[in-house]
Scaffold this motif. Structure first.
Motif, PDB file in Angstrom:
ATOM      1  N   ARG A 169       0.859  -1.445   0.084  1.00 50.13           N
ATOM      2  CA  ARG A 169      -0.226   0.168  -0.355  1.00 50.13           C
ATOM      3  C   ARG A 169       0.747   1.706   0.145  1.00 50.13           C
ATOM      4  NH1 ARG A 169      -4.825  -0.589   4.753  1.00 50.13           N
ATOM      5  NH2 ARG A 169      -5.886  -2.254   3.315  1.00 50.13           N
ATOM      6  N   THR A 170       2.300   1.149   0.921  1.00 51.63           N
ATOM      7  CA  THR A 170       2.555   2.170   1.027  1.00 51.63           C
ATOM      8  C   THR A 170       4.176   2.979  -0.077  1.00 51.63           C
ATOM      9  OG1 THR A 170       3.391   2.251   3.051  1.00 51.63           O
ATOM     10  CG2 THR A 170       1.006   2.599   2.618  1.00 51.63           C
ATOM     11  N   LYS A 171       4.954   3.560   0.083  1.00 49.88           N
ATOM     12  CA  LYS A 171       5.867   3.960  -0.704  1.00 49.88           C
ATOM     13  C   LYS A 171       7.073   3.059   0.312  1.00 49.88           C
ATOM     14  CE  LYS A 171       4.261   7.947  -2.353  1.00 49.88           C
ATOM     15  NZ  LYS A 171       4.797   9.169  -2.822  1.00 49.88           N
ATOM     16  N   HIS A 172       7.107   3.490   1.528  1.00 49.72           N
ATOM     17  CA  HIS A 172       7.857   2.749   2.910  1.00 49.72           C
ATOM     18  C   HIS A 172       7.486   1.568   3.250  1.00 49.72           C
ATOM     19  CE1 HIS A 172       9.152   6.774   3.583  1.00 49.72           C
ATOM     20  NE2 HIS A 172       7.770   7.544   4.163  1.00 49.72           N
ATOM     21  N   GLY A 173       6.418   0.913   2.880  1.00 58.47           N
ATOM     22  CA  GLY A 173       6.229  -0.951   2.921  1.00 58.47           C
ATOM     23  C   GLY A 173       7.133  -1.038   2.127  1.00 58.47           C
ATOM     24  N   ARG A 184      13.054  -6.718 -15.815  1.00 64.39           N
ATOM     25  CA  ARG A 184      12.327  -7.059 -17.915  1.00 64.39           C
ATOM     26  C   ARG A 184      13.685  -8.160 -18.209  1.00 64.39           C
ATOM     27  NH1 ARG A 184      11.212  -3.113 -19.259  1.00 64.39           N
ATOM     28  NH2 ARG A 184       9.646  -2.616 -20.051  1.00 64.39           N
ATOM     29  N   ASP A 185      14.726  -7.601 -18.258  1.00 60.64           N
ATOM     30  CA  ASP A 185      15.840  -8.202 -18.303  1.00 60.64           C
ATOM     31  C   ASP A 185      16.425  -9.813 -17.427  1.00 60.64           C
ATOM     32  OD1 ASP A 185      16.412  -6.683 -20.024  1.00 60.64           O
ATOM     33  OD2 ASP A 185      17.930  -5.702 -19.254  1.00 60.64           O
ATOM     34  N   GLY A 186      15.300  -9.628 -16.294  1.00 57.06           N
ATOM     35  CA  GLY A 186      15.552 -11.368 -15.610  1.00 57.06           C
ATOM     36  C   GLY A 186      16.854 -10.873 -14.660  1.00 57.06           C
ATOM     37  N   LYS A 187      17.374  -9.731 -14.105  1.00 55.53           N
ATOM     38  CA  LYS A 187      18.325  -9.371 -13.277  1.00 55.53           C
ATOM     39  C   LYS A 187      18.406  -9.805 -12.012  1.00 55.53           C
ATOM     40  CE  LYS A 187      21.694  -7.132 -16.271  1.00 55.53           C
ATOM     41  NZ  LYS A 187      21.921  -5.452 -16.465  1.00 55.53           N
ATOM     42  N   ILE A 188      16.423  -9.439 -11.437  1.00 54.24           N
ATOM     43  CA  ILE A 188      15.838  -9.997 -10.366  1.00 54.24           C
ATOM     44  C   ILE A 188      14.540 -10.654 -11.104  1.00 54.24           C
ATOM     45  CG2 ILE A 188      16.917  -7.732  -9.328  1.00 54.24           C
ATOM     46  CD1 ILE A 188      14.272  -6.353  -9.653  1.00 54.24           C
ATOM     47  N   ASN A 189      14.302 -11.237 -10.438  1.00 60.30           N
ATOM     48  CA  ASN A 189      12.559 -12.228 -10.523  1.00 60.30           C
ATOM     49  C   ASN A 189      11.362 -11.213  -9.137  1.00 60.30           C
ATOM     50  OD1 ASN A 189      14.108 -13.298  -8.047  1.00 60.30           O
ATOM     51  ND2 ASN A 189      12.776 -15.072  -8.382  1.00 60.30           N
ATOM     52  N   VAL A 190      11.576 -10.519  -8.736  1.00 61.76           N
ATOM     53  CA  VAL A 190      10.784  -9.910  -7.656  1.00 61.76           C
ATOM     54  C   VAL A 190      10.978  -8.548  -8.110  1.00 61.76           C
ATOM     55  CG1 VAL A 190       9.490  -9.657  -5.336  1.00 61.76           C
ATOM     56  CG2 VAL A 190      11.288 -12.279  -6.097  1.00 61.76           C
ATOM     57  N   LEU A 191       9.581  -7.914  -8.260  1.00 60.13           N
ATOM     58  CA  LEU A 191       9.879  -6.225  -8.074  1.00 60.13           C
ATOM     59  C   LEU A 191       8.431  -6.224  -7.218  1.00 60.13           C
ATOM     60  CD1 LEU A 191      10.281  -3.693 -10.088  1.00 60.13           C
ATOM     61  CD2 LEU A 191       8.940  -3.771 -11.183  1.00 60.13           C
ATOM     62  N   VAL A 192       8.770  -5.302  -6.152  1.00 56.96           N
ATOM     63  CA  VAL A 192       7.918  -4.676  -4.835  1.00 56.96           C
ATOM     64  C   VAL A 192       7.175  -3.622  -5.493  1.00 56.96           C
ATOM     65  CG1 VAL A 192       7.768  -3.993  -2.798  1.00 56.96           C
ATOM     66  CG2 VAL A 192       8.898  -5.948  -3.430  1.00 56.96           C
ATOM     67  N   GLU A 212      -0.374  -6.655   0.767  1.00 55.96           N
ATOM     68  CA  GLU A 212      -1.530  -6.028   1.002  1.00 55.96           C
ATOM     69  C   GLU A 212      -2.248  -5.517   0.822  1.00 55.96           C
ATOM     70  OE1 GLU A 212       0.830  -3.125   4.370  1.00 55.96           O
ATOM     71  OE2 GLU A 212       1.318  -2.769   2.046  1.00 55.96           O
ATOM     72  N   LEU A 213      -3.672  -5.868   0.918  1.00 63.12           N
ATOM     73  CA  LEU A 213      -4.943  -5.657  -0.039  1.00 63.12           C
ATOM     74  C   LEU A 213      -4.941  -4.186   0.198  1.00 63.12           C
ATOM     75  CD1 LEU A 213      -7.761  -8.830   0.865  1.00 63.12           C
ATOM     76  CD2 LEU A 213      -6.184  -8.585  -0.566  1.00 63.12           C
ATOM     77  N   PRO A 214      -5.409  -3.901  -1.337  1.00 65.87           N
ATOM     78  CA  PRO A 214      -5.297  -2.208  -1.161  1.00 65.87           C
ATOM     79  C   PRO A 214      -7.194  -1.609  -0.583  1.00 65.87           C
ATOM     80  CG  PRO A 214      -6.485  -4.143  -3.524  1.00 65.87           C
ATOM     81  CD  PRO A 214      -5.493  -4.314  -2.862  1.00 65.87           C
ATOM     82  N   ASN A 215      -7.441  -0.464  -0.691  1.00 63.26           N
ATOM     83  CA  ASN A 215      -8.346  -0.030  -0.080  1.00 63.26           C
ATOM     84  C   ASN A 215      -9.374   0.419  -0.937  1.00 63.26           C
ATOM     85  OD1 ASN A 215      -6.661   0.099   2.579  1.00 63.26           O
ATOM     86  ND2 ASN A 215      -5.950   2.759   2.008  1.00 63.26           N
ATOM     87  N   VAL A 216      -9.385   0.408  -1.889  1.00 59.16           N
ATOM     88  CA  VAL A 216     -10.028   0.733  -3.682  1.00 59.16           C
ATOM     89  C   VAL A 216     -10.428  -0.686  -3.566  1.00 59.16           C
ATOM     90  CG1 VAL A 216     -10.551   1.686  -5.437  1.00 59.16           C
ATOM     91  CG2 VAL A 216      -9.565   3.262  -3.208  1.00 59.16           C
ATOM     92  N   PRO A 217     -11.635  -1.450  -4.040  1.00 58.31           N
ATOM     93  CA  PRO A 217     -11.215  -2.966  -4.810  1.00 58.31           C
ATOM     94  C   PRO A 217     -11.070  -2.989  -6.190  1.00 58.31           C
ATOM     95  CG  PRO A 217     -13.879  -2.163  -4.706  1.00 58.31           C
ATOM     96  CD  PRO A 217     -11.878  -1.487  -3.106  1.00 58.31           C
ATOM     97  N   GLU A 218     -12.060  -1.996  -6.366  1.00 56.49           N
ATOM     98  CA  GLU A 218     -11.487  -2.160  -8.142  1.00 56.49           C
ATOM     99  C   GLU A 218      -9.105  -2.023  -8.313  1.00 56.49           C
ATOM    100  OE1 GLU A 218     -15.063  -0.690  -7.729  1.00 56.49           O
ATOM    101  OE2 GLU A 218     -13.324   0.351  -7.003  1.00 56.49           O
ATOM    102  N   ASN A 219      -8.962  -1.492  -7.209  1.00 52.73           N
ATOM    103  CA  ASN A 219      -7.414  -1.527  -7.742  1.00 52.73           C
ATOM    104  C   ASN A 219      -6.400  -2.966  -7.923  1.00 52.73           C
ATOM    105  OD1 ASN A 219      -7.120   0.993  -8.193  1.00 52.73           O
ATOM    106  ND2 ASN A 219      -6.209   1.233  -5.704  1.00 52.73           N
ATOM    107  N   TYR A 220      -7.411  -3.908  -6.954  1.00 58.63           N
ATOM    108  CA  TYR A 220      -7.187  -4.965  -6.983  1.00 58.63           C
ATOM    109  C   TYR A 220      -7.165  -6.002  -8.668  1.00 58.63           C
ATOM    110  CZ  TYR A 220      -7.806  -9.944  -5.980  1.00 58.63           C
ATOM    111  OH  TYR A 220      -7.028 -11.869  -6.351  1.00 58.63           O
TER     112      TYR A 220
END
Length: 434
Positions: free
Chosen positions: A253-257, A292-300, A321-329
């Motif tokens: 949900r948050t940048k710091h998170g 995109r190039d596969g150098k990392i396999n997880v993007l947060v 974390e589930l979004p506050n706005v359901p459409e964002n899911y």
């Protein structure tokens, strides 16, 4: 229509489509392109991944080729506004191949990049300018660009623009365009405020809806794990460790998170990077390229990236974390199962997020499969309607719409005022010959 050649597009565009291996229009393209070519304003409702960029991009390219001459210095023929840097980059990247061997100029401007370099590029004018609203206003104030000859306007992912608080920017920009213009609005959802935007800036628009709001891609498998908040990171690490070869996108949900979770994943031996609004444009582009190039396999990521990442190889989308706005899911999980592939959406739901989960299920009209854990104690009671409106949450507290606890804050920009103003009635443009 099942063939691009039936849409009246210029031969150069058809040749490029063939070279790119794009053989048949998607439903939104087949329905929107003829209406745009006939000079109508268009309001398109479709989820991400349905081909909206070419639905408006191909007619804009067609009109620019038909003009037969370069744009004037600092002038723009067609303007595409998008809410995030990632989406601007994605749109521009989809349009660039069609400019090869032509006089066409597609230019992009976003915040976080060198404004002096953007000023220099705009000196030559642009057939199509793709921009975030804030940076475009900065450039207009510097007199680096003028919109008084802009006769085509596209508002892409307009609902997200409103969620991010860009309504005031729209009010400022739209009156700067030519009185006689053609406007296209594309959105994944259509609420009251979106209807007001359409009424303010579009004239007798043709409404095209190809994917019901709240509908996920057909090939996305969804599941939810009920897990205590303190156990989420361990659960995520466990799941990712079992699929190390797959590309995974994790939403917070948050940048710091997002930053905190990324550090925890790296400490657990997982190659990960974060992308959000506090990152510079260079940092965001480097993280996306590494992913995109596969150098990392997880993007947060935070929701700023939910509609701006078009990477077909993403296999897993995790809702840490589930979004506050359901459409964002829906927008989040739309990052997987792209280009005909299959994908999986995994949600980690703490007891405090049960209301958000029920709101998501209501919007999507489905029951998400429980893969592990159990709903909070008393959840069955919470699901039952009560007298006096609202539902009772698992902890006995009464909630309002979507089962959210009283006092929960709306996302930025959601409570902005009505669009007002900006409506400009103008003569309809004549149809351009193919």
């Amino acid at each position: 229509m099942t063939d691009f050649s039936m849409l009246g597009l210029k031969p150069r565009i058809l040749t490029t489509l063939e070279e790119l291996g794009i053989n048949a229009p998607t439903p939104i393209q087949a329905r929107a392109i003829p209406e745009v070519m006939n000079g109508h304003d268009v309001m398109g409702l479709a989820q991400t991944g349905t081909g909206k960029t070419l639905a408006f991009g191909l007619p804009l390219l067609h009109q620019a080729i038909a003009a037969g001459e370069k744009p004037q210095p600092r002038k723009v023929r067609a303007l595409v506004l998008a809410p995030t840097r990632e989406l601007v980059n994605q749109i521009a990247d989809n349009l660039y191949p069609f400019t090869k061997g032509t006089h066409l100029k597609v230019t992009k401007v976003v915040g976080g990049a060198s404004i002096n370099a953007q000023v220099k590029r705009l000196e030559r004018g642009a057939d199509i300018l793709v921009a975030t609203p804030g940076r475009l206003i900065d450039l207009i104030e510097r007199r680096a660009v003028s919109l008084d000859e802009t006769t085509f306007l596209v508002l892409d992912e307009a609902d997200q623009m409103l969620d991010m608080g860009f309504i005031h920017a729209l009010r400022q920009l739209v009156p700067m365009l030519a009185d006689e213009r053609q406007t296209m609005l594309f959105s994944a959802t259509m609420n009251k405020q979106m209807s007001e935007i359409a009424g303010a800036y579009l004239t007798n628009p043709v409404r095209i809806e190809v994917s019901p709001p709240g509908k996920a891609a057909d090939k996305v498998t969804q599941e939810v794990h009920f897990v205590p908040q303190a156990g989420k990171t361990d659960k995520l690490v466990e799941h990712i460790a079992g699929h190390r070869q797959e590309m995974s996108l994790v939403f917070c949900r948050t940048k710091h998170g997002a930053d905190r979770l990324t550090k925890n994943l790296v400490a657990a031996g997982i190659d990960a990077a974060a992308i959000h609004g506090n990152k510079s444009q260079g940092q965001r582009e480097r993280a996306l390229k590494a992913f995109r190039d596969g150098k990392i396999n997880v993007l947060v990521a935070t929701d700023v990236a939910a509609r701006g990442i078009d990477i077909p190889g993403v296999q897993f989308v995790y809702n840490y974390e589930l979004p506050n706005v359901p459409e964002n899911y829906v927008h989040r999980i739309g990052r997987t199962a792209r280009a005909g592939r299959e994908g999986q959406a995994v949600a980690l739901c703490a007891a405090s997020e049960y209301g958000e989960l029920k709101a998501i299920e209501k919007v999507m009209g489905i029951k998400i499969t429980v893969a592990s854990g159990r709903p909070p104690e008393g959840a069955e009671i919470a699901d039952a309607p009560r007298k006096g409106g609202g539902r009772r949450r698992f902890n006995g507290a009464k909630s309002g719409g979507h089962g959210k606890p009283n006092g929960q804050r709306k996302p930025q920009g959601q409570s902005q005022g009505k669009p007002g103003g900006g409506k400009q009635r103008r003569p309809r443009r004549a149809k351009t010959a193919a």
